[in-house]
Write an enzyme that holds these catalytic residues in place. Sequence first.
Site, PDB file in Angstrom:
ATOM      1  N   ASP A 231      -1.970  -4.474   3.550  1.00  0.00           N
ATOM      2  CA  ASP A 231      -2.007  -4.652   5.005  1.00  0.00           C
ATOM      3  C   ASP A 231      -2.949  -5.786   5.421  1.00  0.00           C
ATOM      4  O   ASP A 231      -3.960  -6.042   4.775  1.00  0.00           O
ATOM      5  CB  ASP A 231      -2.473  -3.358   5.685  1.00  0.00           C
ATOM      6  CG  ASP A 231      -1.497  -2.217   5.436  1.00  0.00           C
ATOM      7  OD1 ASP A 231      -0.367  -2.496   4.994  1.00  0.00           O
ATOM      8  OD2 ASP A 231      -1.882  -1.060   5.670  1.00  0.00           O
TER       9      ASP A 231
ATOM     10  N   HIS B  66      -0.108  -3.318  11.767  1.00  0.00           N
ATOM     11  CA  HIS B  66       1.272  -2.844  11.804  1.00  0.00           C
ATOM     12  C   HIS B  66       1.840  -3.012  13.202  1.00  0.00           C
ATOM     13  O   HIS B  66       1.170  -3.462  14.105  1.00  0.00           O
ATOM     14  CB  HIS B  66       1.347  -1.371  11.399  1.00  0.00           C
ATOM     15  CG  HIS B  66       0.637  -1.059  10.129  1.00  0.00           C
ATOM     16  ND1 HIS B  66      -0.691  -0.701  10.097  1.00  0.00           N
ATOM     17  CD2 HIS B  66       1.046  -1.088   8.850  1.00  0.00           C
ATOM     18  CE1 HIS B  66      -1.057  -0.503   8.837  1.00  0.00           C
ATOM     19  NE2 HIS B  66      -0.026  -0.740   8.060  1.00  0.00           N
TER      20      HIS B  66
ATOM     21  N   ASP C 141      -5.565  -6.334   7.265  1.00  0.00           N
ATOM     22  CA  ASP C 141      -6.791  -5.967   7.957  1.00  0.00           C
ATOM     23  C   ASP C 141      -7.898  -5.952   6.908  1.00  0.00           C
ATOM     24  O   ASP C 141      -7.659  -6.247   5.743  1.00  0.00           O
ATOM     25  CB  ASP C 141      -6.651  -4.627   8.684  1.00  0.00           C
ATOM     26  CG  ASP C 141      -6.200  -3.488   7.775  1.00  0.00           C
ATOM     27  OD1 ASP C 141      -6.393  -3.599   6.550  1.00  0.00           O
ATOM     28  OD2 ASP C 141      -5.673  -2.488   8.280  1.00  0.00           O
TER      29      ASP C 141
ATOM     30  N   ARG D 114       0.302   5.180  11.223  1.00  0.00           N
ATOM     31  CA  ARG D 114      -1.148   4.968  11.395  1.00  0.00           C
ATOM     32  C   ARG D 114      -1.362   3.534  11.842  1.00  0.00           C
ATOM     33  O   ARG D 114      -1.490   2.628  11.027  1.00  0.00           O
ATOM     34  CB  ARG D 114      -1.882   5.269  10.095  1.00  0.00           C
ATOM     35  CG  ARG D 114      -1.891   6.746   9.746  1.00  0.00           C
ATOM     36  CD  ARG D 114      -2.741   7.046   8.539  1.00  0.00           C
ATOM     37  NE  ARG D 114      -2.010   6.816   7.316  1.00  0.00           N
ATOM     38  CZ  ARG D 114      -1.354   7.759   6.628  1.00  0.00           C
ATOM     39  NH1 ARG D 114      -1.349   9.006   7.052  1.00  0.00           N
ATOM     40  NH2 ARG D 114      -0.724   7.456   5.526  1.00  0.00           N
TER      41      ARG D 114
ATOM     42  N   GLU E 208       0.814  -1.219   0.000  1.00  0.00           N
ATOM     43  CA  GLU E 208       0.000   0.000   0.000  1.00  0.00           C
ATOM     44  C   GLU E 208       0.847   1.268   0.000  1.00  0.00           C
ATOM     45  O   GLU E 208       0.530   2.237  -0.658  1.00  0.00           O
ATOM     46  CB  GLU E 208      -0.951   0.006   1.205  1.00  0.00           C
ATOM     47  CG  GLU E 208      -2.032  -1.067   1.096  1.00  0.00           C
ATOM     48  CD  GLU E 208      -2.977  -1.047   2.280  1.00  0.00           C
ATOM     49  OE1 GLU E 208      -3.324   0.056   2.754  1.00  0.00           O
ATOM     50  OE2 GLU E 208      -3.363  -2.134   2.754  1.00  0.00           O
TER      51      GLU E 208
ATOM     52  N   TYR F 137       5.606   2.734  10.664  1.00  0.00           N
ATOM     53  CA  TYR F 137       4.372   3.313  10.157  1.00  0.00           C
ATOM     54  C   TYR F 137       3.575   4.033  11.252  1.00  0.00           C
ATOM     55  O   TYR F 137       3.476   3.538  12.381  1.00  0.00           O
ATOM     56  CB  TYR F 137       3.520   2.197   9.539  1.00  0.00           C
ATOM     57  CG  TYR F 137       2.444   2.737   8.656  1.00  0.00           C
ATOM     58  CD1 TYR F 137       2.778   3.547   7.585  1.00  0.00           C
ATOM     59  CD2 TYR F 137       1.112   2.453   8.901  1.00  0.00           C
ATOM     60  CE1 TYR F 137       1.802   4.073   6.773  1.00  0.00           C
ATOM     61  CE2 TYR F 137       0.131   2.958   8.086  1.00  0.00           C
ATOM     62  CZ  TYR F 137       0.468   3.771   7.031  1.00  0.00           C
ATOM     63  OH  TYR F 137      -0.485   4.287   6.235  1.00  0.00           O
TER      64      TYR F 137
ATOM     65  N   GLU G 297      -9.532  -3.549   5.417  1.00  0.00           N
ATOM     66  CA  GLU G 297      -9.342  -2.643   4.291  1.00  0.00           C
ATOM     67  C   GLU G 297      -8.256  -3.186   3.356  1.00  0.00           C
ATOM     68  O   GLU G 297      -8.398  -3.131   2.140  1.00  0.00           O
ATOM     69  CB  GLU G 297      -8.970  -1.247   4.794  1.00  0.00           C
ATOM     70  CG  GLU G 297     -10.029  -0.586   5.678  1.00  0.00           C
ATOM     71  CD  GLU G 297     -11.349  -0.316   4.976  1.00  0.00           C
ATOM     72  OE1 GLU G 297     -11.336  -0.037   3.766  1.00  0.00           O
ATOM     73  OE2 GLU G 297     -12.406  -0.417   5.643  1.00  0.00           O
TER      74      GLU G 297
END
Length: 786
Positions: free
Chosen positions: A82, A335, A84, A292, A9, A290, A86
């Site tokens: 990632d 993350h 998750d 976020r 991403e 990372y 999303e």
Amino acid sequence: MAKHLLIVESPAKAKTIEKILGSDFEVKSCYGHIRDLEKEDMGIDIKNGYKPKYIISEDKQKVVKELKSIAKKSDDVWLATDEDREGEAISWHLCEVLGLDPKTTKRIVFHEITKPAIQKAVENPRFVNMDLVNAQQARRILDRIVGFELSPVLWRKMSMRNNLSAGRVQSVAVRIIVERERDITRFKVNSSFKVEAFFSADDINKKKVTFKADGPDKISDVNGANGYLEKCIGAKYTVKDIQVKPGKKSPSAPFTTSTLQQEASRKLGYSVSKTMLLAQKLYENGHITYMRTDSVNLSETALDASRAAIISQYGEKYHQQRVYKTKSESAQEAHEAIRPTDMNATTAGDADTTRLYELIWKRTMASQMADAQLERTIAKINVSTQPDMLTATGEVLRFDGFLKVYSEGRDEEDGEDENGGLLPPLTVGQALDFQRMQATERFTRPQPRYTEASLVKKLEELGIGRPSTYAPTISTIQARGYVEKRDKEGVKRNFQVLTLKDDKVTAVTDSENFGAEKSKLFPTDLGMVVNDFLREHFTKVMDYDFTAKIEAEFDHIAEGRQVWNKMIDDFYLPFHENVEHTIETASRAKGERELGVDPVSGKPVVARLGRFGPMVQIGVSATGEAAATEEKPRFAKLRTNQSIETITLEEAMELFKLPRNLGVFEGEDVVVNIGRFGPYAQHAGQFYSLKKEMDPYTVELIEVAPLIEEKRKAKAESEIKVFEKEKIRILKGPYGPYIKQGLRNYKIPKEQAETPAALTIEDVKVIIEEAKANPPKKAPRGKKGK
DNA sequence: CAGTGAGCGAGCTTCCGCTTGACTT
């Protein structure tokens, strides 16, 4: 040519991973989501099982094109978005767009960008998990339905403006702010008296020191306090009991997005968006992981690195390895925690960035350090004339442990419970040397207003919003005018202090400034009216646990136990009916409140939200035929810190006294009023700010006229050339000469700026035309497309 | 930094989550 294309991403991650994987892999990034629901018809085919209609976002066209061409040339494509909900959906969208089969395309995941983690991931590929993808689609579709059905209701039912919005996250954020404000308005302040006695004793070096002991429970009124002190006159004070208890403090977990935002706000005074901007820079330059994230986990390599740094800098006994667990139920932990990538690096970029980096470095170090060891001493002191004893508390740090590098900041809400430092050595039975006793009036305080960061904390506790949306959500509710960030000036308040000294009780009244607040979130009248409307008509969506409830259902979908469009259907049918019903039946929301009657005319005075903002009004608006005969109502705009919810009749009547016409000066009227920037006078089309000591309600022409003359003189001195007819002036500015037309300023090109007086009106017009032809574009955050 | 405040109605606005740029003063 690389054989495999691996897609992640974030571009910063892509670089690091490419280094780890070597030349077999070409690593590219897709920059987050590449497709979204189209806007027409909500992008959902409601009659057809809520089939989503996706389009490639305009700002992703280029990225997708590039990925397509590289994919064509590669043997195969690996999806490493990632881990998750999303991220899984992004992988699926990539399959759709690149023409890959989700059943056979390799999907890999890792939670940290370290060599072992990535290699392990590559050795264990899986395929896209469609249940998880469907959970994401349900989330996306539900948010679109809520947002795109509720917002238009507001457009129809609010009397004000037209870019109003509502949504699952933002509307609850506004609700939190509104309810806190009302709690504060309703709060009843109580006062009570706190007794403190001061003694002197020898310390270890036989030097006299003063220490404090607290009295018994708070005393509710001044008579009680006085009575207590009177009773202590001539009393003897002896140490009755001493207890020594060990204690400890443990470090906090490493930073997540939310805790980083909170600490940067408390310790550095950064806004949530500033913190994220600086963290982004640190991340892109490879200084931190990372930014976020909702995970407090540290990788093995990070644990090793911090152990080495702690031992080399502070020694073995300061190190203690710790594993933290996320408290938040909504966490998806794709993350690591936010930590430095190199524990030996101490600076990173400019001063502001470095300060944020240091905070991250210290927090990471502290999280792997030993507890601080404390020793708390509690001495009970007997008062010969009273049954209750006094208590003296002291706290000594026996071993600093993690406090050597870091101690966490505190919110105001946590209250004040400071313990004294050191107590002098005391023995049981020791007679104490009494100095004085005082009873001070203290007041109860309401909960403080939210800061940006404490709002993020609250949202996270409720499981509402995600690390990537905290900062944008806070911007949105301010951009919509529901919430304002501002300071509040304190108010003077008197309090009483009774002192017993030399066998006499004396009373004095002292004063303090209280209630001053900086950078706090206040709801606007619009925010309150919209909130009340939504709460009344859409109770379910506005519930604090609405998100938690639907999240549970998304989890069921992710586990394959529930069908996603069945879940959406169950929500949509009653919700949509509610929307239709509200559009048909609800009346326009104005937040109207009657304040009383105008003592002069006897007409009613109301406060409400008008088309141009909060206002007060004398008399009722008449419509139709009556309008011609009835006298028109009078209107006045509320001041910045006034609200239709709290304004009084008296304050409203004051507002009608302005604007005041002071009379004629040099052939033109002088009018005073209070504007957006404070009190001002207006004369011949010019505005003049009033001086601080000038009260717009009472100021006279004699006082204002010199102000106008003075300002005008200063202005004349800065004028280089005036084109009267075109209303254009060339002025002297701190950065050189510039052109002023109305409110707009234009820069003069370098060559011409040297002799500004030589410019003709034609020259000036050319400069303005050119400036208009190349307008300085402002980049609106988060806006894309046309 | 004004005054505006009713109602009519063309044409507009809006969500949450995942990512970075490319703009000036």
